[in-house]
Design a protein around this motif. Structure first.
Motif, short mmCIF file in Angstrom:
data_model
loop_
_atom_site.label_atom_id
_atom_site.label_comp_id
_atom_site.label_asym_id
_atom_site.label_seq_id
_atom_site.Cartn_x
_atom_site.Cartn_y
_atom_site.Cartn_z
N CYS A 72 0.83 -1.21 0.00
CA CYS A 72 0.00 0.00 0.00
C CYS A 72 0.86 1.26 0.00
N ALA A 73 1.93 1.24 0.78
CA ALA A 73 2.85 2.39 0.84
C ALA A 73 3.50 2.60 -0.53
N LEU A 74 3.93 1.53 -1.17
CA LEU A 74 4.54 1.65 -2.50
C LEU A 74 3.53 2.21 -3.50
N ASN A 75 2.31 1.74 -3.43
CA ASN A 75 1.26 2.26 -4.32
C ASN A 75 1.04 3.75 -4.11
N ARG A 76 1.02 4.19 -2.85
CA ARG A 76 0.86 5.62 -2.56
C ARG A 76 2.03 6.43 -3.13
N GLU A 77 3.25 5.91 -2.95
CA GLU A 77 4.43 6.61 -3.47
C GLU A 77 4.38 6.69 -4.99
N ILE A 78 3.99 5.61 -5.64
CA ILE A 78 3.88 5.61 -7.11
C ILE A 78 2.83 6.61 -7.56
N ALA A 79 1.69 6.64 -6.87
CA ALA A 79 0.63 7.59 -7.23
C ALA A 79 1.10 9.03 -7.06
N GLU A 80 1.84 9.31 -6.00
CA GLU A 80 2.34 10.67 -5.78
C GLU A 80 3.35 11.06 -6.87
N LEU A 81 4.22 10.15 -7.23
CA LEU A 81 5.19 10.43 -8.28
C LEU A 81 4.48 10.66 -9.61
N ALA A 82 3.45 9.86 -9.90
CA ALA A 82 2.68 10.04 -11.13
C ALA A 82 1.97 11.40 -11.12
N SER A 83 1.49 11.82 -9.96
CA SER A 83 0.86 13.13 -9.83
C SER A 83 1.87 14.25 -10.11
N CYS A 84 3.09 14.08 -9.63
CA CYS A 84 4.14 15.07 -9.90
C CYS A 84 4.42 15.16 -11.39
N ILE A 85 4.46 14.01 -12.05
CA ILE A 85 4.71 13.99 -13.50
C ILE A 85 3.59 14.73 -14.23
N THR A 86 2.36 14.50 -13.82
CA THR A 86 1.23 15.21 -14.44
C THR A 86 1.36 16.71 -14.24
N ASP A 87 1.69 17.12 -13.04
CA ASP A 87 1.87 18.55 -12.77
C ASP A 87 3.02 19.13 -13.58
N LEU A 88 4.10 18.39 -13.72
CA LEU A 88 5.23 18.86 -14.53
C LEU A 88 4.83 19.02 -16.00
N HIS A 89 4.02 18.11 -16.51
CA HIS A 89 3.52 18.25 -17.89
C HIS A 89 2.71 19.53 -18.03
N ILE A 90 1.89 19.83 -17.04
CA ILE A 90 1.09 21.05 -17.06
C ILE A 90 2.00 22.27 -17.05
N TRP A 91 2.98 22.29 -16.16
CA TRP A 91 3.90 23.43 -16.09
C TRP A 91 4.72 23.55 -17.38
N TYR A 92 5.03 22.44 -18.01
CA TYR A 92 5.79 22.49 -19.26
C TYR A 92 5.00 23.25 -20.33
N ARG A 93 3.68 23.12 -20.31
CA ARG A 93 2.84 23.81 -21.30
C ARG A 93 2.58 25.27 -20.95
N VAL A 94 2.94 25.70 -19.76
CA VAL A 94 2.69 27.07 -19.34
C VAL A 94 3.38 28.08 -20.25
N ASN A 95 4.46 27.71 -20.89
CA ASN A 95 5.18 28.63 -21.75
C ASN A 95 4.29 29.23 -22.83
N GLN A 96 3.39 28.44 -23.38
CA GLN A 96 2.50 28.97 -24.41
C GLN A 96 1.60 30.06 -23.84
N GLU A 97 1.13 29.87 -22.61
CA GLU A 97 0.28 30.89 -21.99
C GLU A 97 1.07 32.16 -21.71
N PHE A 98 2.29 32.01 -21.20
CA PHE A 98 3.13 33.18 -20.96
C PHE A 98 3.36 33.94 -22.26
#
Length: 104
Positions: A72-98
């Protein structure tokens, strides 16, 4: 302009923390922010790949783990890392908005 960017521990990059509306910055300030952001943005794909490698290692651990609470702990860690990746993808696209704001 670096004082406009604050390091985010969770994502492992600096993020913009504007203290006023985009249009209230001078054109020179906005240009400087865009240049600095582009440097940060250029490191995002490497950060994503790094997190993906950690996920792969944790998934390999999970595949052989028999202890339920640890699984369960490993699953939570994997989910958090995947969430970070999703957020990084969003921030990567911020350049177009800027950029579009810069030209408006």
């Amino acid at each position: 302009m670096r004082n406009v960017f604050q390091y985010n521990d969770r994502l492992g990059i600096e993020l913009p923390e504007l203290d006023r509306e985009w249009g209230q910055y001078s054109e020179a300030e906005r240009a400087e922010m865009l240049v600095y952001w582009e440097q940060i943005r250029g490191r995002i794909p490497d950060r994503i790949m790094s997190l993906e490698q950690v996920i792969i290692r944790k998934q390999l651990q999970l595949n052989v783990e028999d202890d339920f609470p640890l699984s369960c702990a490993l699953n939570r860690e994997i989910a958090e890392l995947a969430s970070c990746i999703t957020d990084l993808h969003i921030w990567y696209r911020v350049n177009q908005e800027f950029s579009s704001r810069m030209h408006s």
